[in-house]
Design a protein around this motif. Structure first.
Motif, mmCIF file in Angstrom:
data_model
loop_
_atom_site.group_PDB
_atom_site.id
_atom_site.type_symbol
_atom_site.label_atom_id
_atom_site.label_comp_id
_atom_site.label_asym_id
_atom_site.label_seq_id
_atom_site.Cartn_x
_atom_site.Cartn_y
_atom_site.Cartn_z
ATOM 1 N N LYS A 60 41.286 48.777 43.299
ATOM 2 C CA LYS A 60 41.361 49.243 41.921
ATOM 3 C C LYS A 60 39.983 49.525 41.366
ATOM 4 C CE LYS A 60 45.818 47.771 40.414
ATOM 5 N NZ LYS A 60 46.605 47.321 39.242
ATOM 6 N N GLY A 61 39.028 48.757 41.834
ATOM 7 C CA GLY A 61 37.656 48.998 41.401
ATOM 8 C C GLY A 61 37.186 50.401 41.759
ATOM 9 N N TRP A 62 37.725 50.922 42.838
ATOM 10 C CA TRP A 62 37.388 52.285 43.237
ATOM 11 C C TRP A 62 38.347 53.300 42.643
ATOM 12 C CZ3 TRP A 62 32.849 53.367 44.621
ATOM 13 C CH2 TRP A 62 32.103 52.533 45.453
ATOM 14 N N GLY A 63 39.310 52.837 41.905
ATOM 15 C CA GLY A 63 40.271 53.759 41.322
ATOM 16 C C GLY A 63 41.165 54.397 42.362
ATOM 17 N N LEU A 64 41.408 53.671 43.451
ATOM 18 C CA LEU A 64 42.267 54.202 44.505
ATOM 19 C C LEU A 64 43.693 53.677 44.322
ATOM 20 C CD1 LEU A 64 40.052 53.715 47.692
ATOM 21 C CD2 LEU A 64 40.662 55.872 46.625
ATOM 22 N N SER A 65 44.664 54.513 44.657
ATOM 23 C CA SER A 65 46.052 54.068 44.653
ATOM 24 C C SER A 65 46.370 53.463 46.012
ATOM 25 C CB SER A 65 46.991 55.239 44.371
ATOM 26 O OG SER A 65 47.007 56.123 45.467
ATOM 27 N N GLN A 66 47.471 52.745 46.054
ATOM 28 C CA GLN A 66 47.886 52.161 47.337
ATOM 29 C C GLN A 66 48.100 53.249 48.371
ATOM 30 O OE1 GLN A 66 51.378 49.973 46.195
ATOM 31 N NE2 GLN A 66 50.221 48.094 45.816
ATOM 32 N N ILE A 67 48.641 54.363 47.903
ATOM 33 C CA ILE A 67 48.896 55.485 48.815
ATOM 34 C C ILE A 67 47.598 56.002 49.425
ATOM 35 C CG2 ILE A 67 49.697 57.869 48.905
ATOM 36 C CD1 ILE A 67 51.817 57.156 46.868
ATOM 37 N N GLU A 68 46.609 56.137 48.581
ATOM 38 C CA GLU A 68 45.338 56.656 49.083
ATOM 39 C C GLU A 68 44.697 55.713 50.102
ATOM 40 O OE1 GLU A 68 43.434 59.255 45.497
ATOM 41 O OE2 GLU A 68 43.854 57.151 45.080
ATOM 42 N N LEU A 69 44.743 54.437 49.785
ATOM 43 C CA LEU A 69 44.197 53.461 50.729
ATOM 44 C C LEU A 69 44.995 53.472 52.022
ATOM 45 C CD1 LEU A 69 42.344 51.194 51.560
ATOM 46 C CD2 LEU A 69 43.799 49.581 50.332
ATOM 47 N N ALA A 70 46.310 53.559 51.884
ATOM 48 C CA ALA A 70 47.191 53.584 53.054
ATOM 49 C C ALA A 70 46.843 54.745 53.973
ATOM 50 C CB ALA A 70 48.642 53.676 52.604
ATOM 51 N N GLY A 104 45.621 54.544 57.745
ATOM 52 C CA GLY A 104 46.677 54.977 58.647
ATOM 53 C C GLY A 104 47.912 54.108 58.698
ATOM 54 N N VAL A 105 48.339 53.588 57.557
ATOM 55 C CA VAL A 105 49.605 52.852 57.497
ATOM 56 C C VAL A 105 50.377 53.315 56.278
ATOM 57 C CG1 VAL A 105 48.680 50.795 58.638
ATOM 58 C CG2 VAL A 105 48.623 50.973 56.145
ATOM 59 N N SER A 106 51.610 52.845 56.150
ATOM 60 C CA SER A 106 52.408 53.219 54.991
ATOM 61 C C SER A 106 51.938 52.435 53.768
ATOM 62 C CB SER A 106 53.880 52.908 55.252
ATOM 63 O OG SER A 106 54.079 51.528 55.389
ATOM 64 N N PHE A 107 52.232 52.966 52.588
ATOM 65 C CA PHE A 107 51.789 52.266 51.376
ATOM 66 C C PHE A 107 52.544 50.957 51.196
ATOM 67 C CE2 PHE A 107 55.474 54.495 49.795
ATOM 68 C CZ PHE A 107 55.992 53.660 48.817
ATOM 69 N N GLN A 108 53.755 50.903 51.745
ATOM 70 C CA GLN A 108 54.490 49.643 51.699
ATOM 71 C C GLN A 108 53.757 48.555 52.480
ATOM 72 O OE1 GLN A 108 55.920 52.574 52.430
ATOM 73 N NE2 GLN A 108 58.009 52.723 51.664
ATOM 74 N N GLN A 109 53.137 48.982 53.553
ATOM 75 C CA GLN A 109 52.394 48.030 54.363
ATOM 76 C C GLN A 109 51.169 47.534 53.603
ATOM 77 O OE1 GLN A 109 53.707 46.860 56.991
ATOM 78 N NE2 GLN A 109 52.028 45.441 57.326
ATOM 79 N N VAL A 110 50.541 48.427 52.892
ATOM 80 C CA VAL A 110 49.406 48.025 52.057
ATOM 81 C C VAL A 110 49.848 46.977 51.048
ATOM 82 C CG1 VAL A 110 47.770 48.806 50.298
ATOM 83 C CG2 VAL A 110 48.164 50.186 52.333
#
Lengths: 132, 132
Positions: free
Chosen positions: B17-27, B31-37
Motif C-alpha cells: 500500500k505504501g507503493w500504491g499497488l493493488s493486490q492485482i498489480e503485485l500478483a 506471477g501468482v493470482s491475486f487470491q494467492q496474494v
DNA sequence: ACTTTTTTCTCCTATTGGTTGTATTTTAAT
DNA sequence: ATTAAAATACAACCAATAGGAGAAAAAAGT
C-alpha cells in the motif's frame, strides 16, 4: 533449485557444522526427518519462511544472516540472481517502474505548496490528454 | 497461520500500500493470482523463502525488512509504509496520501514523453530543494 | 578390519500451494 | 447518487512438492 534456496542451504550447513551438530540433531530440533534437512541444505526443496525461522532458532542465529544483502552499488537489474529467475515478469508495463521512481522523488519534496502544485499540474495534464 | 506468516503478511500489505499497488498489480509482478496474494497477506498459507524474495524485489525492499522484530508495546504512530523506504524521507502521513493521488494521476498519462518529462521535472525540483 | 555414525540418493504419498470461480463488501471516482 | 475498481471471503479442484521410509555409500571412531 531456486538459487536462493541453495544459497540458504549452504549457509545452514555451514552454521550447523559450526556448532558441531549432525543433520539428525538439527532435524530433531526442528521436528523433521534428517533426510529433509538434507534437502534444505542442498536446496532441492522450497523452504518455507516458517521453517527457516525454526532453523534460525535451532541454530541460535538471527534469520537475517541467511539474507546477506548484495553490495549497495550493484545494479539490480544486471544482478545474475535476478536475471535468470524463472518465468514471468519483466514484461510488466514500464509505467509501474516509472511510477516507483516518481513516487520516490515526490516524497523527497519538503515544500507542501510545491507538492500540491504538482498534483494540480498532473490533474491538468490528464484532463487535457483525455479530453479529446 | 504460523504467526510469523501473519506478521510478514501484514508487512507485505503495508509496503504494498505504501507503493500504491493493488493486490492485482503485485500478483502480476510475482506471477501468482491475486487470491494467492491475499493468502500471503493474511498468513493463511505458508510462504516459501523464494516467494518472499520475489515479493521483496517487487516491492523494492531488502528481504530483511520482513524479519525486523518490533516491540509489542510500541505503537506504530509513525507511518509504517514510509518506514521501510531507504534513505531519509519525510514521514508525514499526508505526503503518503498525496503520493497516492499523484501516482494514480501519473498512471493515467498515456504519453510516454510526458511521463519522462515529469520525472525529469521532479528530479530538478528535488535537486533545487536539497541543494541549499 | 569392523562397527557406528553421518551423509547421500531413490521411490512414494499425503499435504498444500496455487488456480479458478463466484459472491459480498469497501473504497474511490465521476 | 451511480458507477466502477479494489479488497475480502469462501469453496472446490488439481498439480506440484514437502516430507517420510528405506537402502546404501562415506566418514569417523574404536
Amino acid at each position: 533449485m531456486t538459487n536462493i534456496d541453495k544459497a540458504i542451504g549452504l549457509k545452514i550447513k555451514e552454521i550447523r557444522k559450526g556448532w558441531g551438530l549432525s543433520q539428525i540433531e538439527l532435524a530433531e530440533r526442528i521436528g523433521v526427518s534428517f533426510q529433509q534437512v538434507q534437502k534444505y541444505e542442498k536446496g532441492t526443496t522450497r523452504m518455507s519462511v516458517f521453517r527457516l525461522q525454526q532453523i534460525a532458532e535451532a541454530l541460535e542465529v538471527p534469520v537475517s544472516v541467511f539474507f546477506i544483502e548484495q553490495k549497495a552499488g550493484t545494479p539490480q537489474v544486471a544482478d545474475p540472481q535476478i536475471t535468470y529467475m524463472e518465468g514471468e515478469s519483466e514484461s510488466l508495463p514500464s509505467v509501474n517502474k516509472e511510477g516507483f521512481v516518481l513516487l520516490k522523488l515526490f516524497r523527497r519534496i519538503k515544500n507542501k505548496k510545491t507538492r500540491e502544485g504538482l498534483i494540480r499540474l498532473l490533474r491538468g495534464i490528464v484532463e487535457i490528454e483525455e479530453k479529446k
